[in-house]
Design a protein around this motif. Structure first.
Motif, mmCIF file in Angstrom:
data_model
loop_
_atom_site.group_PDB
_atom_site.id
_atom_site.type_symbol
_atom_site.label_atom_id
_atom_site.label_comp_id
_atom_site.label_asym_id
_atom_site.label_seq_id
_atom_site.Cartn_x
_atom_site.Cartn_y
_atom_site.Cartn_z
ATOM 1 N N MET A 1 32.912 37.597 44.372
ATOM 2 C CA MET A 1 34.131 37.510 43.965
ATOM 3 C C MET A 1 34.190 36.578 42.658
ATOM 4 O O MET A 1 35.014 36.944 41.529
ATOM 5 N N THR B 1 39.436 32.178 43.923
ATOM 6 C CA THR B 1 39.523 33.601 43.964
ATOM 7 C C THR B 1 40.359 34.437 45.038
ATOM 8 O O THR B 1 40.664 35.519 45.172
ATOM 9 N N LYS C 1 41.690 41.210 43.077
ATOM 10 C CA LYS C 1 40.232 41.357 42.434
ATOM 11 C C LYS C 1 40.239 42.277 41.331
ATOM 12 O O LYS C 1 41.106 43.304 41.364
ATOM 13 N N ASN C 2 39.284 42.168 40.428
ATOM 14 C CA ASN C 2 39.451 43.048 39.425
ATOM 15 C C ASN C 2 40.904 43.346 38.288
ATOM 16 O O ASN C 2 41.015 44.179 37.858
ATOM 17 N N ASN D 1 41.660 37.870 34.675
ATOM 18 C CA ASN D 1 41.649 37.090 35.798
ATOM 19 C C ASN D 1 42.886 36.550 36.109
ATOM 20 O O ASN D 1 43.270 35.356 36.325
#
Length: 498
Positions: A16, A108, A403-404, A408
């Motif tokens: 992550m 994260t 995520k991705n 961010n």
């Protein structure tokens, strides 16, 4: 990408962290090293009461390092201390390697507001929460403030009463066409669309059985959310059939949402039906108000179609309208996105949701490689939306991250006073159980808060409509609902909720 970890490290957490700087990174076993391969070496050690983390990122001849150390003094949970040390070392190496400073630092998780809520529960003030996010997790002040404000807004909605209720999600996993950036489970082929009538019949039985389970448990339903896909892909008679199946269970609920989504599927007749059956919240989602961008990302509607759909929703008397946008879309610019936000604010919808473009591995648009990889345009777009919407009288009431996501960044729902989307908060913050009906949906049982963590158990429905039809017909369907009742009774009894 090649990731090598040593020491007592959580490999998933390390992955992550990699995705903060390298959206869409994959970690295949046995990957060969070439000049273009990004390699990450991470290790953590503990000695003499000190946790030390080291991270090196390299590609070809380029290599950058980061280090961090924390006292293992008992004030922090040991696993948390190791994560913080690894995150800080990764942040240092990643910033040097890419030149990019992540706005969320080393956070994260999906739900930043949950971190703040835990701090508030410890007795910290808003300003103290912001300070801890910036100092401990390296979150930028702007993001720390929005996380704190979302947590405070959510805490106003999350009460003992709301925890003892439940919500119901109804899945209509069909769309007229697939957007180029989409990876959701939704079906557009003519063959699958022909399944809709049979799917609705099975869904109606599923709805009846599910509400019987809820009645047997003695629960009150707080919200109902019809999502997709695109529920308004249903024609008028199909939509009326669905709403009629839900009609016996809608009296007294706090919120009833129809995810209209695609303006090209909205008609006056459909929204009049929705209003007549008590739907009080819908979404009309342009994503952007630029016709050229809409065409390139595969949306089958125009800006004018969005305006007509929005005006129709307002005319028929829907209480709350949400408008979805996406910052950082391929082919879009921050200046263009700012104009979209300004035009939406002029309409005065009750809710505005600002998503950030997320790199989905199965999305068609990735083949073009045109998305905002460094996230600079997306960051400008998101920042403008924060300022413009706040100035216009909206406040952030729910948030989640994926995520991705380019830059961010995050997805944030904004509301006018008194128009918070309750289902969004209940679902995202796992406030209470969500009973789900329909293909690809997930029933989630949620326990009450106790001395330990909240307990969660999930039941997954079949992914594809034809599988769902097989599982919800005849004796198989009855057995599936009996199993749901048994699992629900067992969960609620075990957790002393009955």
């Amino acid at each position: 990408m090649i990731l090598n970890v040593k020491g007592d490290l959580n490999a998933y957490y390390a992955q992550m962290l990699c995705m903060i700087f390298f959206p869409g990174a994959k970690f295949p076993e046995g990957e060969a090293v070439t000049e273009d391969t990004v390699c990450v070496d991470a290790d953590i050690t503990e000695s003499d009461g000190v946790i030390r983390a080291h991270v090196a990122i390299s590609r070809g001849e380029k290599k950058e390092r980061g280090t961090a150390s924390l006292l293992a003094d008992g004030e922090r949970d040991p696993d948390k201390a190791k994560k913080l040390a690894l995150g800080r070392a990764f942040l240092e190496a990643g910033e040097r390697f890419t030149g990019f400073t992540p706005p969320w630092g080393i956070l994260t998780g999906v739900r930043p507001a949950k971190v703040v809520s835990e701090m508030l529960a410890e007795g910290l003030t808003r300003d103290e929460c912001i300070r801890r996010l910036t100092e401990e997790y390296m979150v930028t002040p702007v993001k720390a403030e929005i996380a704190a404000d979302v947590a405070l807004a959510e805490n106003r909605l999350i009460t003992d009463e709301s925890r003892r209720c439940c919500s119901v999600y109804i899945a209509i996993p069909f769309c007229p066409t697939r957007c180029a950036y989409c990876s959701f489970v939704s079906y557009t082929s003519p063959k699958l669309l022909k399944l809709i009538p049979d799917y609705l019949k099975a869904l109606a039985v599923d709805i009846k059985n599910t509400f019987e389970v809820i009645r047997r448990l003695g629960l009150s339903v707080s919200t109902i959310y019809i999502g997709g896909g695109t529920p308004t892909i249903l024609n008028e008679s199909e939509l009326e059939f669905l709403l009629d199946a839900l009609a016996p269970y809608t009296e007294g609920i706090a919120e009833y949402t129809l995810e209209s989504g695609r303006p090209d599927t909205i008609t006056r007749e459909k929204l009049q039906l929705a209003a007549r059956y008590g739907v009080d919240r819908i979404s009309v989602n342009p994503q952007t108000l630029d016709d050229e961008v809409l065409r390139k990302i595969g949306r089958a509607h125009t800006t004018d179609m969005f305006y007509r759909a929005y005006e129709t929703a307002r005319d028929v008397g829907i209480k709350a309208i949400n408008v979805d946008t996406i910052a950082g879309l391929p082919y879009d610019t921050s200046a263009n996105f700012a104009r979209t936000i300004d035009r939406i604010i002029d309409l005065e919808p009750e809710n505005v949701t600002v998503h950030t473009f997320t790199v989905k591995k199965s999305a068609e648009i990735l083949k073009d490689g045109v998305f905002d990889r460094d996230g600079q345009d997306a960051a400008l777009s998101v920042r403008y939306s924060e300022e413009a919407l706040t100035e216009a009288g909206y406040y952030p009431y729910y948030m989640y991250r994926q995520k991705n996501t380019v830059g961010n960044l995050e997805n944030v729902g904004y509301a006018k006073n008194g128009f918070d989307g309750l289902y969004n908060v209940y679902m995202m913050e796992e406030v209470h159980s969500i009973f789900a009906c329909g293909a690809s949906s997930v029933t989630k049982f949620v326990s009450l808060p106790g001395d330990g963590d909240i307990k969660i158990e999930r039941i997954f429905e079949p992914k594809y409509p034809y599988e769902y039809l097989d599982d919800h017909s005849g004796e198989t369907g009855e057995a599936r609902r009996r199993a749901l009742l048994e699992k629900a009774l067992a969960f609620y009894t075990e957790n002393k909720m009955l």
